[in-house]
Motif scaffolding. Structure first.
Motif, PDB file in Angstrom:
ATOM      1  N   LEU A 151      -0.865  -3.221  10.702  1.00 17.75           N
ATOM      2  CA  LEU A 151      -0.346  -2.822   9.389  1.00 17.75           C
ATOM      3  C   LEU A 151       0.456  -3.949   8.756  1.00 17.75           C
ATOM      4  N   ASP A 152       1.330  -4.586   9.525  1.00 13.85           N
ATOM      5  CA  ASP A 152       2.143  -5.683   8.992  1.00 13.85           C
ATOM      6  C   ASP A 152       1.262  -6.846   8.532  1.00 13.85           C
ATOM      7  N   GLU A 153       0.207  -7.125   9.275  1.00  7.60           N
ATOM      8  CA  GLU A 153      -0.702  -8.200   8.881  1.00  7.60           C
ATOM      9  C   GLU A 153      -1.473  -7.816   7.621  1.00  7.60           C
ATOM     10  N   ALA A 154      -1.868  -6.548   7.519  1.00  6.01           N
ATOM     11  CA  ALA A 154      -2.584  -6.079   6.326  1.00  6.01           C
ATOM     12  C   ALA A 154      -1.717  -6.210   5.081  1.00  6.01           C
ATOM     13  N   VAL A 155      -0.431  -5.915   5.224  1.00 12.01           N
ATOM     14  CA  VAL A 155       0.491  -6.033   4.084  1.00 12.01           C
ATOM     15  C   VAL A 155       0.552  -7.472   3.586  1.00 12.01           C
ATOM     16  N   LYS A 156       0.472  -8.438   4.511  1.00 14.92           N
ATOM     17  CA  LYS A 156       0.474  -9.850   4.111  1.00 14.92           C
ATOM     18  C   LYS A 156      -0.824 -10.231   3.391  1.00 14.92           C
ATOM     19  N   ILE A 157      -1.926  -9.645   3.815  1.00 12.99           N
ATOM     20  CA  ILE A 157      -3.232  -9.998   3.263  1.00 12.99           C
ATOM     21  C   ILE A 157      -3.457  -9.375   1.890  1.00 12.99           C
ATOM     22  N   LEU A 158      -3.003  -8.141   1.706  1.00 16.52           N
ATOM     23  CA  LEU A 158      -3.287  -7.420   0.466  1.00 16.52           C
ATOM     24  C   LEU A 158      -2.662  -8.122  -0.734  1.00 16.52           C
ATOM     25  N   PRO A 159      -3.372  -8.111  -1.876  1.00 16.89           N
ATOM     26  CA  PRO A 159      -2.893  -8.819  -3.069  1.00 16.89           C
ATOM     27  C   PRO A 159      -1.889  -8.021  -3.884  1.00 16.89           C
ATOM     28  N   GLY A 160      -1.064  -7.236  -3.258  1.00 12.61           N
ATOM     29  CA  GLY A 160      -0.083  -6.424  -3.956  1.00 12.61           C
ATOM     30  C   GLY A 160       0.634  -5.515  -2.968  1.00 12.61           C
ATOM     31  N   GLU A 161       1.506  -4.641  -3.497  1.00 15.27           N
ATOM     32  CA  GLU A 161       2.313  -3.768  -2.655  1.00 15.27           C
ATOM     33  C   GLU A 161       1.552  -2.498  -2.294  1.00 15.27           C
ATOM     34  N   LEU A 162       1.690  -2.095  -1.053  1.00 16.79           N
ATOM     35  CA  LEU A 162       1.173  -0.814  -0.582  1.00 16.79           C
ATOM     36  C   LEU A 162       2.371   0.131  -0.529  1.00 16.79           C
ATOM     37  N   ASP A 163       2.345   1.211  -1.334  1.00 18.31           N
ATOM     38  CA  ASP A 163       3.520   2.082  -1.393  1.00 18.31           C
ATOM     39  C   ASP A 163       3.745   2.768  -0.042  1.00 18.31           C
ATOM     40  N   GLU A 164       4.928   3.340   0.128  1.00 16.78           N
ATOM     41  CA  GLU A 164       5.334   3.873   1.423  1.00 16.78           C
ATOM     42  C   GLU A 164       4.425   4.997   1.906  1.00 16.78           C
ATOM     43  N   THR A 165       3.972   5.847   0.987  1.00 21.12           N
ATOM     44  CA  THR A 165       3.093   6.954   1.388  1.00 21.12           C
ATOM     45  C   THR A 165       1.781   6.427   1.937  1.00 21.12           C
ATOM     46  N   ARG A 166       1.157   5.502   1.215  1.00 25.58           N
ATOM     47  CA  ARG A 166      -0.119   4.950   1.678  1.00 25.58           C
ATOM     48  C   ARG A 166       0.083   4.104   2.934  1.00 25.58           C
TER      49      ARG A 166
ATOM     50  N   GLY B 176     -11.976  -0.598   0.763  1.00 23.72           N
ATOM     51  CA  GLY B 176     -11.685  -0.487  -0.655  1.00 23.72           C
ATOM     52  C   GLY B 176     -10.275  -0.838  -1.065  1.00 23.72           C
ATOM     53  N   PHE B 177      -9.453  -1.313  -0.126  1.00 24.93           N
ATOM     54  CA  PHE B 177      -8.065  -1.605  -0.468  1.00 24.93           C
ATOM     55  C   PHE B 177      -7.945  -2.703  -1.524  1.00 24.93           C
ATOM     56  N   MET B 178      -8.821  -3.680  -1.494  1.00 27.12           N
ATOM     57  CA  MET B 178      -8.736  -4.774  -2.461  1.00 27.12           C
ATOM     58  C   MET B 178      -9.018  -4.280  -3.885  1.00 27.12           C
ATOM     59  N   GLU B 179      -9.890  -3.294  -3.996  1.00 26.07           N
ATOM     60  CA  GLU B 179     -10.269  -2.777  -5.310  1.00 26.07           C
ATOM     61  C   GLU B 179      -9.295  -1.732  -5.827  1.00 26.07           C
ATOM     62  N   THR B 180      -8.767  -0.903  -4.925  1.00 28.23           N
ATOM     63  CA  THR B 180      -8.005   0.270  -5.359  1.00 28.23           C
ATOM     64  C   THR B 180      -6.510   0.154  -5.097  1.00 28.23           C
ATOM     65  N   LEU B 181      -6.043  -1.006  -4.677  1.00 32.86           N
ATOM     66  CA  LEU B 181      -4.633  -1.150  -4.336  1.00 32.86           C
ATOM     67  C   LEU B 181      -3.737  -0.765  -5.517  1.00 32.86           C
ATOM     68  N   ALA B 182      -4.072  -1.272  -6.692  1.00 32.60           N
ATOM     69  CA  ALA B 182      -3.240  -1.024  -7.870  1.00 32.60           C
ATOM     70  C   ALA B 182      -3.922  -0.139  -8.907  1.00 32.60           C
ATOM     71  N   VAL B 183      -5.252  -0.087  -8.873  1.00 30.42           N
ATOM     72  CA  VAL B 183      -5.999   0.664  -9.890  1.00 30.42           C
ATOM     73  C   VAL B 183      -6.644   1.883  -9.250  1.00 30.42           C
ATOM     74  N   PRO B 184      -6.262   3.097  -9.666  1.00 29.78           N
ATOM     75  CA  PRO B 184      -6.843   4.305  -9.079  1.00 29.78           C
ATOM     76  C   PRO B 184      -8.351   4.375  -9.300  1.00 29.78           C
TER      77      PRO B 184
ATOM     78  N   ALA C  60      -7.831   7.273  -4.503  1.00 26.23           N
ATOM     79  CA  ALA C  60      -8.902   7.960  -5.230  1.00 26.23           C
ATOM     80  C   ALA C  60      -8.319   9.193  -5.908  1.00 26.23           C
ATOM     81  N   ILE C  61      -8.549   9.315  -7.205  1.00 24.34           N
ATOM     82  CA  ILE C  61      -8.000  10.405  -8.003  1.00 24.34           C
ATOM     83  C   ILE C  61      -9.094  11.416  -8.324  1.00 24.34           C
TER      84      ILE C  61
END
Length: 298
Positions: free
Chosen positions: A53-68, A120-128, A156-157
């Motif tokens: 999880l910690d490594e994924a947070v470094k890789i992702l191009p933005g913040e992953l909120d606490e719930t996710r 799908g994290f790269m696509e949906t990280l910030a955009v639902p 996903a909404i």
């Protein structure tokens, strides 16, 4: 959610390219009817999940909120081992209340990065992602919650008449049957595990070449002004660790002129603004000049 589990993580540099090992500390409480072997296995799973999880947070191009983030940690608990390159237990203490483990974990960054793309994290990280969801009426509360959590994890909404449509039904022999439909494709899968089913289907979509290319673009970076090749090699090490903003970094060439040393790199841009901030913070103060040319602009 698992309770009374305390985990502390301290990053420890291990120079193998730009790979980092993480020192993970885990306390896993004993539960009724659990053997010491089961307890230790679950503690290892906790440590692996936190390191990944910690490594994924470094890789992702933005913040992953606490719930996710918590939902992703729970998803990783039985699966994180697939992303671990190697680990070493450096301390272990069995207590009446549970077990304490301290271990070094090195995560396979390339496998994890590919997994994040496929999920799908790269696509949906910030955009639902709007999705029409159809589910069987006989889902239990636990099953309904599991599906709702997958929607939240993927950002996903639920929406009527969306471009994506997910249909969950029951198959034979306690299997879930899922269908994912997009405007131009359709996939079907069977699995006993709802999360495996969900991400198997979405991987078909997010792993398509056109979807991958839409989330990033290739570019060439030219930098000049070094006094020696050592500076080029140091910058190669630094930029190789910028996983959240660039990927697939390759040194193309190095020019040694009387006016100084220059070099160029190719890579995929994941976060253009983030890359510019890092380059502006690193290069000018060292007397270096740079230029970025995107392939789309050529």
């Amino acid at each position: 959610m698992l309770k009374h589990v305390s985990i502390a993580v301290m990053a420890v540099l291990v120079f193998a390219g730009t790979v980092l090992a993480a020192e993970v500390r885990v306390f896993k409480p004993m539960e009724e009817g659990m053997s010491q072997m089961q307890l230790r296995r679950q503690a290892l799973d906790e440590g692996f999940a936190q390191a990944v999880l910690d490594e994924a947070v470094k890789i992702l191009p933005g913040e992953l909120d606490e719930t996710r983030r918590e939902l992703f940690r729970q998803y990783l608990l039985p699966r994180a081992g697939a992303y671990v390159r190697e680990y070493k237990v450096i301390y272990s203490q069995a207590l009446e209340a549970g077990v304490i483990l301290r271990l070094n974990v090195r995560v396979n960054q390339s496998v994890l990065r590919d997994g994040l793309v496929r999920m799908g994290f790269m696509e949906t990280l910030a955009v639902p992602l709007p999705v029409t969801v159809e589910r069987p009426e006989d889902l239990s509360e636990e099953e309904a919650l599991a599906l709702d959590n997958l929607l939240v994890l993927t950002n996903a909404i639920p929406q009527e008449n969306a471009g994506f449509r997910f249909i969950l039904s029951r198959g034979a022999e306690n299997l879930y049957r899922g269908q994912l439909m997009t405007p131009d494709r359709e996939w079907t899968a069977l699995d006993k595990d709802m999360a495996n089913l969900w991400f198997t289907l979405w991987a078909h979509h997010f792993n398509r070449a056109e979807v991958r290319s839409a989330s990033s673009d290739r570019a060439t970076l030219a930098v000049s002004g070094w006094f020696s090749p050592d500076g080029v090699l140091e910058f190669q090490r630094v930029v190789g660790g910028w996983d959240s903003v660039v990927r697939d970094v390759n040194l193309l060439d190095m020019d040694m002129e009387s006016s100084g040393v220059g070099a160029s790199w190719s890579f995929r841009i994941m976060d253009a603004e983030g890359l510019k901030r890092r380059l502006d913070a690193y290069l000018p103060e060292r007397g270096l000049r740079y230029q970025i040319v995107r392939e789309a602009d050529k």
